[in-house]
Structures are given as C-alpha cells and as structure tokens.
Scaffold this active site. Structure first.
Site, PDB file in Angstrom:
ATOM      1  N   GLY A  30     -19.584 -21.098  26.029  1.00 22.82           N
ATOM      2  CA  GLY A  30     -18.653 -19.977  26.098  1.00 22.82           C
ATOM      3  C   GLY A  30     -18.665 -19.175  24.809  1.00 22.82           C
TER       4      GLY A  30
ATOM      5  N   GLY B 264     -16.645 -16.530  24.110  1.00 15.60           N
ATOM      6  CA  GLY B 264     -15.424 -15.746  23.956  1.00 15.60           C
ATOM      7  C   GLY B 264     -14.856 -15.923  22.556  1.00 15.60           C
ATOM      8  N   PHE B 265     -13.576 -15.630  22.412  1.00 18.39           N
ATOM      9  CA  PHE B 265     -12.966 -15.728  21.088  1.00 18.39           C
ATOM     10  C   PHE B 265     -13.077 -17.141  20.523  1.00 18.39           C
ATOM     11  CE2 PHE B 265     -10.625 -11.925  22.642  1.00 18.39           C
ATOM     12  CZ  PHE B 265     -10.951 -11.078  21.608  1.00 18.39           C
TER      13      PHE B 265
ATOM     14  N   VAL C 102     -23.876 -23.004  32.845  1.00 17.57           N
ATOM     15  CA  VAL C 102     -23.662 -24.448  32.816  1.00 17.57           C
ATOM     16  C   VAL C 102     -23.142 -24.883  34.176  1.00 17.57           C
ATOM     17  CG1 VAL C 102     -22.296 -26.295  31.804  1.00 17.57           C
ATOM     18  CG2 VAL C 102     -23.302 -24.527  30.344  1.00 17.57           C
TER      19      VAL C 102
ATOM     20  N   GLU D  15       0.148  -2.842  31.016  1.00 19.88           N
ATOM     21  CA  GLU D  15      -0.801  -1.871  30.476  1.00 19.88           C
ATOM     22  C   GLU D  15      -1.475  -1.080  31.594  1.00 19.88           C
ATOM     23  OE1 GLU D  15      -1.733  -4.510  26.466  1.00 19.88           O
ATOM     24  OE2 GLU D  15      -2.996  -4.701  28.228  1.00 19.88           O
TER      25      GLU D  15
ATOM     26  N   ASP E 247      -8.615 -20.583  26.466  1.00 23.84           N
ATOM     27  CA  ASP E 247      -7.814 -20.590  27.693  1.00 23.84           C
ATOM     28  C   ASP E 247      -8.058 -21.811  28.556  1.00 23.84           C
ATOM     29  OD1 ASP E 247      -6.862 -18.198  26.870  1.00 23.84           O
ATOM     30  OD2 ASP E 247      -7.664 -16.998  28.523  1.00 23.84           O
TER      31      ASP E 247
ATOM     32  N   ALA F 270      -5.674 -14.093  22.667  1.00 24.97           N
ATOM     33  CA  ALA F 270      -6.825 -14.106  21.770  1.00 24.97           C
ATOM     34  C   ALA F 270      -6.546 -14.816  20.443  1.00 24.97           C
ATOM     35  CB  ALA F 270      -7.299 -12.669  21.524  1.00 24.97           C
TER      36      ALA F 270
END
Lengths: 448, 448
Positions: free
Chosen positions: B19, B21-22, B87, B178, B307, B322
C-alpha cells in the site's frame, strides 16, 4: 421552465453545426453577429486541442490542459447553444439531423465531424496498436507505455526484457514522429531515474514508415533533418517498411518480426462515417468532395469543413491540419451568412501557414513559406504557435508551466496510470511468437 | 540484465510494505536510513492525496494535481524499490506475500491497504450511487454530475426536470459535506452561466445523514455552524434520515422518495479485505485490532497502519484520517527498525492534530486542540494545511493556481467529461417510479 434563447426563434434561420473541433467552433464564432440561431452538437462536451494530444499520451500534460468545455467557449455568444448528443444520421431532403433521441430541423447545416484513425481494413490490429484521436486514446497509450516500464521492472526472465522494452510506432507523420521522440526521451531521461531492475539501454523505440522518408508531406531536407534528430534521440527509423501484421507478440514487416509489447498506431486516417452516409461522392478516406464554396454538391445549404472535407487546390488536397480546419470553418460560416443575406457565396482559398513538427526537447523542424528551419529555433516557434492557439487563458498557463517544468527538470508530471495497468493478452512465459534475438545494434541510437 | 538494488541483498532484512497511501509511504520514508531493503507494493502506480479527491470529482482539479507516482517519491531512496502489483493473499506462517504472478518472502510486513466505501451489505446500490475513493471514482462522479446538467439542457419534458437537477449526497462526514457544498456552488455559479434552457433555481442538492447532525465526529457547535453554512449555499440538509433504498429513480428515506438522477455515496467505509484474510480479530468494518505497537497479535513481525488498523486510545478508535495514517505509518516503521536492531518496540500514541472540513468558497469549520474556528479563517487554515501536505512541488503550484483561478473567476477549469456521458438505466419517458411532485420549498436555499 424551458427558456428559448431567442424569443423570435421561428423567424430566424437555424444553423446546425455538427462537431465542436477547430472547424465547427471557428464557424460558430464567425457567425456570432449573423442573424441566425446556431445549435452546435457534439457527442463530447469538450473541444480538444489535438495537436498536443501526444503530450497527454506521453504523460507531459493533463487531459484538462488541452481540452475545454465547448459550452464555455460559446458562453457569451447569445445566438448559439450547445447540445451534448450523438448524431446518428442526416436527412438532406427533409433538412433534419437525427440524434439518438431527437430530430432537429435545420435551415443550414455545417458538418465538421472530422476523422479518426484507420487500420486499412485490418481492424483486428486496433487492439494491439491503439491510435491517438481522443483523450481516452491518449490515456490508453499512456497506460500502456507506463505499464511496460512497470512490467520490465518486474520481469524475471531476461529473454523477455527486450520485447517488454520495445516500443514500435507505426507511421512517421507529425504524430508518429512526436510520439517516437517523446517515448525515447521518457525512457532515457525520466524512467532511467525511477526504475531499478532493468538496464535503460535496453529501451528500443522503432519508428516504422511505409514511405521512403519520415514526415512525407514535408520538404525532403526537413525530413532528413528530422530523421537525423530522431536518431540522435535513439529512435530506430525504418522507412520504406510496410507493416504486414500486428498481434500480441509485436509487429511484422514482411518476414521480419519486431518483438514488442507496446505498438502505437499513427498511420491511416478515415473520415467520420457521416460523410459517406450523405450519398454524395467521397474520396478513398471517406471525405466529402465539396464544391469550391465548401457546400455539398446538389445541396447548397449544406457545408463541410475540417478533416471531413476533401478540397483540392492547385491539384493538391488541403491537408488535415488545424489551420486548414480553422480557415475552412470560417469560410463555410461566411458562405452561410452570405446565403442568409441573399448574397453569392465565395470560393474557399486555403492559405498554407506553414508546417511544424516537434521531435523532442529543443528539437523540431518547420517551414513557413519558403523558409525552412530546424533545431532549437524551430522548437521555439512550434512552442509559441501552439500556446498561442490554445483556447482559454487558464489552459495556456497550465501548459506553459507543465512544459517549463519538463524542460528544466526532465520530469514528466502527469505520469498516472488510470484504469488498470494494461496487460497484453499473452502469458509472459509463452509468447505467441518467441522474441527475435536482439540483433547487434549500432551504438549511436543509445547515446546517453 | 536484472540489477539487484543491493549486492548483499540476502543478508539484509526484507521489509515488504503493501500500500502506497499515507501510511505506507510514510513508513517507507521513515525507514530510509534503516539497514533493511524495502519493497513497496501497490496495485496503482500513484499515491493519491485523498483529502482533495472531491475536488477532482467536482471538476476543480485535474487528476494529476493530486496524484503522484509512488516510484518518483521513492526515487532517491536507495534501500527501497517499488512494485506495481496486486496482492492476492498473505501467508503469515511462511512469511510470504502472494502477488498474482509472484510469491514474495518477507522478514517484516507492513499492511497499509486502507479502506474503500461500503454499502452496508446493499451492494446493488453502488451502480446508482458511486462512492469516492479512487481517481476513477472521482472521474465517474464528475461525469455523472456534468452529464446531468447536459441532460437538463436537453430535457423537453418539464416534469422530468426536477429529478434531472436533483443531486443527493448520502453521508454528511467531511467528504459528503464537501461534495454537497461544491455541487451547490457548481450549479449556482458556474453552470448558471453556461446553460441556456433550464432555470438554475431548479437545482436541488440534498445532503442525507443518519445521525442527528452533520459532521458527527466534530464538536456540536461546529456541526451547527457547518449546517448553517451549507443551508446558506442552498443545500437541503436532512439529518436523522435513514436511506432505505437507492435505485434508478432516486433515493428512499423510508416512505419518502426523493426523485434524483444523480446520487453520490459518502457514507460507509469497509477495510481492505486483506485484513480479514489474516485470520486475526477485526472490528465490524474489517479493520485489524492491533497491539499497542501496531503489530498483529501473535505475529510480532507483521504491522498494520492507516485505515486498515483498529487502534483504540482512551476508549476511542483512532479516526481514518490522513494525519493518523501518517503517524501510524511512521510508528510502525520505527518499531520495525527497533526489531531489526534487537531493541524493544514502543506503543503507538496518536496525536490529534485537529479536524478541518471545507464547505465551499471561503467557508469551512475546524478545530485544533481546544480552539474552534469557522468561516473564512477556517477556510484559509484548511487551504494552507492541504497545500502543505501535498507531495511534490509541481502539484502544489498547479493546485494553488487551480484554486486561485476558481476563487477569483468562480470557474472550474477541469470540466471534462471523459468516457461517455453517463446515462442512467431508465427511459426518460418512463421512470421506474414517477418523480414526486416538487414540494413547495422554503425560499432561502436558493438565494443567488
């Protein structure tokens, strides 16, 4: 609550323009003060600056940098409205345009639906060799190119690596030359920094052209210069070479097989099928042979402009380039306005503004009038001309920034693979045809 | 010609991070000086700045503005390599990660595969109400939103117009708030200028939330303020409302039907299925309940961050935001380095950096520590924080330019529909359920 744009709509002649490319948009703008109501129909919501599409394909620009909503272009033009819709047929007798869910009557019609790529009847080649006409085409090419490097990074069988890192571009017109040059630059400058497992010198870009030189419509001297610049970038140029087959394993030139995971198509062009559906004479590519005033023979209220038109001047067909489309769109619009005013139409006259093709960073060839130029100066001219034509202030800034960044950093900022990474339909361990052994190559193509 | 990144590879512990991501990227960078070799695997080639994804969905930003090739982020980190791959399974006993076409042994594993949206078991809703987790999701939402306005422009049946111009956002967390705010702004400021045939006051944005207030995790005062700002933008806020069905005709809240062509999903979240496949305890959303040092119970060499992790601190689960992912990624990496060095691991401690949600132009709510703020100041803070976090200089500039342009011109520059214009699967003349008559609405939601 449907608000009609003009209250006296029925009294005003209705001009339907099909296609929001250079020709269609130029025509709509030319008619901005004419006493007509205009409906511009396009199946896409955006005008596309096609001359820069290869930069989206090679990850230098974002799609939004070179496309602009048609609706916004015509926002302030009170006599025009924009419709997102697919034209399925045209009834010249009833003066109606058929949309999927609507029949639209017209008084005057301008067909400017352009052209797409053609595989010379070999439609099976498209799956292996995508062409470059739409934003989606560009993103598909980008996906395949970037996926090839990712696959090379993971390639465990050294025998497969050359095919994985071979890119064949079919067709050496301006698009093919631009693609080949950009691919070579990506491989040698950008990718070499980002990947670890493979030797970037294995990268091979092959440009295949059936004619005996690259950029066939250009002056012979410029073709030679372009070929020289391509070779300096490491591109293998194969002129006088006819592609006889394309499949998952690569490209055949007669008996010769070039094993390549990635093949891109920049060769044939076919006009939009709406032209042939009119039942009037067309050329081999399906372009409508128009009258001198750009109208369709026998239908003086129907006009054609852009890549869909076949127009000869001094024995030569006007080329399918953006300036020709702009000029023809404006000329057709002027003739529609003349007919509305009860005046005579005037013959179209194409003014050749010159030709420009870019090859890579600070490399280009061009000709304006009798002046030919190459190298850095040609590249600068190309750059300024293309910026100047880009519609919309914001796009101009974003594109300049992208290019400045790329020039100074040798980086490509838009290197996203969207959708899934492309996998050619073959098992890596059992290619349909075994890759040919790498012939010893001359050293100059891979100068660093 | 496969070049191994480190000659003594076998001697150095192999850390596999799944992964990019952050959490995964933060961990890889944290380990840049550790005596390990890192392989970061992601099925996408780019890191995505998810907090700004709604801006791509609402046509304010280009995909390339908020995504960046993972490979480039790790370009100069000699002990890390990047692999594009999916994966498919993890064998904790054999210490192997299974990819589609490769088995990759590891000494240490960090799973940071994040979460996607969940429809509470109602997977059939997804076709009618796309969620927002990937670039493709964002482009799909953009396509539906812009296609709705195009359909309204061509809508000839006035009775269908309200449903065509109704947008329902399910879920009033930060993403839902948003999206609803941005949709309302698009409709009232940008679209009103570009379309001719329909009355923009028919536009209706409905924000549905099951809890009794918007932004449920925020302080009650901020929720109230956000709701007030949303109403000022013309959003209909429906709190305490449970969605019982979504289909082609719109959304049901129990017996009440909201006829809507466009429904967007910003409600449930489910962890990546790799968590549940480990066979260790997870929470209801499929997040792995980790040890205090973020390792998996019984597997001290396997860590979870982002997450995918369920971590409780003072009785509360660390939220899926994040900053939490960045902190957990770094903490897991420090613990991996500690284990490599033979030292003890340390418990993770989440530091709440505050919360920020933007609602529209110059409208936001936020909280840092005990300080709550709203309105223009909150919007500025939101702006600065998000820019500061965006990876890559180029992206920062492009995003700032896009926003500056949008702020001053009320324009959205990235309004392209790519792919085909979305058509919901219903015949316009025969909706599955007839649109409910428009109830008389209070005048304030549609202030211009």
């Amino acid at each position: 609550m449907r608000v009609d744009p003009t209250p006296s709509a029925a009294a005003v002649p209705h001009v339907v323009i099909v296609g929001g490319g250079f020709a269609g948009l130029a025509a709509a703008r030319q008619l901005r003060r004419a006493p007509v109501r205009i409906t511009l129909v396009d199946r896409r919501n955006h005008h596309l600056f096609q001359p820069l599409l290869y930069q989206v394909a090679t990850a230098a620009l974002n799609p939004g940098d070179i496309a602009y909503p048609i609706r916004s272009v015509l926002r302030s033009q009170q006599n025009a409205r924009t419709i997102l819709g697919r034209v399925t047929g045209i009834d010249l007798r009833q003066r109606q345009v058929q949309l999927a869910d609507e029949v639209m009557p017209f008084d005057y019609l301008l067909l400017a639906t352009g052209a797409t790529h053609s595989y010379f009847g070999q439609d099976g080649w498209e799956a292996w060799a995508p062409g470059l006409k739409t934003i989606e085409d560009a993103l598909e090419i980008r996906r395949r190119v970037l996926s090839a490097f990712e696959a090379a990074e993971r390639q465990t069988d050294p025998a497969m690596l050359p095919a994985t890192l071979t890119f064949v571009v079919v067709g050496a017109g301006p698009t093919g030359v631009e693609l080949a040059g950009a691919l070579s630059e990506i491989g040698r400058q950008t990718v070499a920094k980002d990947f670890r497992s493979f030797d970037p010198r294995l990268l091979r870009v092959v440009l295949v052209e059936g004619a005996d030189r690259v950029l066939p419509p250009y002056a012979a001297r410029l073709s030679a210069k372009a070929e020289q610049q391509l070779r300096r970038l490491g591109v293998e140029v194969r002129t006088g070479a006819k592609v006889t087959r394309i499949d998952a394993s690569g490209v055949w030139l007669g008996d010769e097989h070039i094993a390549a995971r990635t093949v891109l198509w920049a060769a044939g062009v076919a006009a939009s099928p709406l032209g042939a559906s009119l039942g009037v004479p067309t050329d081999r590519a399906g372009r409508v042979k128009v009258q001198p005033d750009l109208s369709v023979p026998g239908h003086p209220n129907v006009f054609i402009a852009g890549d869909l038109m076949h127009f000869e001047q001094q024995g030569l067909a006007v080329p399918g380039v953006a300036p020709a489309a702009l000029q023809a769109g404006r000329a057709a619009a002027r003739n529609i306005a003349a007919r509305v005013a009860g005046a005579a139409t005037r013959p179209f006259r194409y003014r050749d503004k010159g030709s420009l093709a870019t090859i890579g960073r600070a490399k280009a060839v061009g000709q304006i009038g009798r002046v030919q130029f190459t190298g850095f100066f040609a590249w600068w001219v190309w750059w300024i001309v293309h910026i100047a034509y880009l519609i919309g202030f914001r796009n101009r800034i974003a594109v300049m920034m992208g290019w400045a960044w790329q020039y100074f950093a040798f980086a490509r900022g838009a290197r996203l693979i969207t959708g899934r990474a492309w996998e050619p339909g073959r098992a890596p361990e059992a290619p349909a045809v075994p890759p040919v052994p790498q012939a010893p190559r001359t050293p100059e193509p891979m100068l660093r």
